[in-house]
Design an enzyme around this catalytic site. Structure first.
Site, short mmCIF file in Angstrom:
data_model
loop_
_atom_site.label_atom_id
_atom_site.label_comp_id
_atom_site.label_asym_id
_atom_site.label_seq_id
_atom_site.Cartn_x
_atom_site.Cartn_y
_atom_site.Cartn_z
N HIS A 172 -53.29 -44.12 -8.28
CA HIS A 172 -53.99 -44.57 -7.09
C HIS A 172 -53.78 -43.59 -5.94
O HIS A 172 -54.21 -43.86 -4.82
CB HIS A 172 -53.50 -45.96 -6.67
N SER B 171 -60.70 -51.52 -8.82
CA SER B 171 -62.00 -50.84 -8.78
C SER B 171 -62.58 -50.63 -10.17
O SER B 171 -63.53 -49.87 -10.33
CB SER B 171 -61.86 -49.48 -8.08
N GLY B 172 -61.99 -51.26 -11.17
CA GLY B 172 -62.41 -51.03 -12.55
C GLY B 172 -61.43 -50.16 -13.30
O GLY B 172 -61.76 -49.62 -14.37
N ARG C 284 -60.34 -61.11 -13.44
CA ARG C 284 -60.79 -62.31 -12.75
C ARG C 284 -62.23 -62.61 -13.15
O ARG C 284 -62.50 -63.48 -13.95
CB ARG C 284 -60.65 -62.15 -11.23
N LYS C 285 -63.19 -61.85 -12.60
CA LYS C 285 -64.59 -62.02 -12.96
C LYS C 285 -65.22 -60.71 -13.44
O LYS C 285 -66.02 -60.71 -14.37
CB LYS C 285 -65.39 -62.55 -11.77
N GLY C 286 -64.89 -59.62 -12.78
CA GLY C 286 -65.46 -58.33 -13.16
C GLY C 286 -66.94 -58.22 -12.85
O GLY C 286 -67.64 -57.40 -13.44
N THR D 69 -58.59 -50.78 -15.03
CA THR D 69 -58.18 -51.22 -16.36
C THR D 69 -59.27 -50.94 -17.38
O THR D 69 -59.00 -50.45 -18.50
CB THR D 69 -57.87 -52.73 -16.36
#
Length: 346
Positions: A157, A93-94, A312-314, A96
């Protein structure tokens, strides 16, 4: 947490095996699950897992066995400090990115964002902001965080309603980040298929989607996790700051300043004038974290993953490249049904 569960499990220094380490120690985990936990699992509802045989429902959330053992150990043993800062989220979910930004904000007087040897350039954010629930499965100790300097930064989490009393009763701050469930599912599916053990079957996009939409996935249902922090943020805004990935992506500077203010360490005029915020944004950019040669040459992050596994893409809206019309319609209906009336929308 129910007292009978607490007293049943982990009567001492039982091994704490973490959420993020599960795929790394698949076989070892089965051996490390204590007998009390195995017996406790028999009393819980269960469903088929994504790549584990079963997941189990505990406190309204689905967990793999090792995750559940880790969670109860965390609930029993962790002692919060008023100065602690917690980054909470569902996986993918963002997390990192927000960990990196928060670390950079809190430590900017120790580590200038423009320095070539900044910790974020040589260590993955998950190493600098450890998960509560993560612990090396080869050891037999409860995690020791005494070597962390104040303010301590952690990630989790765990849903809001399952946090230990020491967290909820303290004055520590929680920053929660959520993501549009359509994008969250796509990122979650790609990540889990990337880390699934070689001999384990992989779920198709459609099968994983059905389970995710029904709430039957590890750490699901997604709406339970999101709504708990959303409501807590409304009730105690000085305790919980609720962010959306899409907002942070759309105006990173604005929300970076908001996070700093929430943590009582706002940027001063000199910092704003000297471009400190812009340097921080560049330091923590998706491109920089993903393509860092120093990070990518590391053997493992958290015992298992490559640095590149976390990126991956973000992008916002990538779900359109993977969803069929019926998938968009179904998950949109679930979102409306579960989140409608809460005031939260995507």
């Amino acid at each position: 947490m129910a007292e009978n569960a607490t007293s049943l499990l982990f009567p001492g220094n039982q091994t704490n095996v973490g959420f993020e380490n599960e795929a790394a120690c698949d076989e070892a985990h089965e051996k490390l699950i204590c007998q009390e936990c195995k017996e406790f699992l028999l009393s819980l509802p269960r469903e088929k897992g994504w790549f584990k045989p079963y997941i189990y429902l505990y406190q309204h959330i689905w967990y793999a066995p090792a995750q559940l053992q880790a969670l109860i150990s965390f609930q029993k043993h962790f002692q919060a400090k008023d100065s602690d800062i917690i980054i909470a989220s569902l996986p993918k979910s963002g997390t990192t990115w927000l960990k990196a930004l928060t670390f950079a904000i809190v430590n900017r007087n120790r580590f200038s964002p423009s320095k070539h040897n900044h910790p974020l350039l040589i260590s993955n954010a998950h190493e600098l902001v450890p998960f509560f629930e993560f612990h090396d499965c080869k050891t037999n100790q409860i995690p020791d965080f005494s070597n962390l300097s104040d303010p301590r930064l952690f990630g989790t989490h765990v849903p809001c309603h399952s946090l230990p009393d020491s967290i909820t009763m303290s004055r520590c701050r929680i920053i929660y980040i959520c993501r549009n469930p359509l994008d969250n599912f796509v990122s979650f599916w790609f990540f889990y298929n990337k880390i699934v053990p070689p001999l384990s079957p992989k779920l198709s996009l459609e099968e994983a989607f059905e389970r995710y939409s029904e709430g039957n996935s590890v750490l699901g249902p997604f709406w339970t996790n999101i709504l708990g922090y959303w409501r807590q943020g409304k009730e105690t805004p000085n305790k919980v700051l609720f962010l959306k990935y899409e907002d942070l992506k759309g105006d990173t500077k604005f929300y970076l300043k908001r996070v700093a203010e929430f943590l009582d360490c706002p940027f001063n005029l000199a910092e704003e004038g000297n471009g400190v915020i812009e340097k921080m944004i560049e330091l923590c950019s998706f491109r920089k974290m993903k393509e860092s040669a120093e990070l990518n040459k590391k053997v493992k992050v958290m015992q298992k993953y490559e640095n590149k596994d976390f990126f991956r893409k973000g992008e916002v809206g990538d779900w359109v490249n993977h969803f069929s019309p019926w998938m968009k319609e179904k998950l949109s209906k679930v979102i409306e049904e579960k989140l409608g009336g809460s005031g939260l929308s995507f």
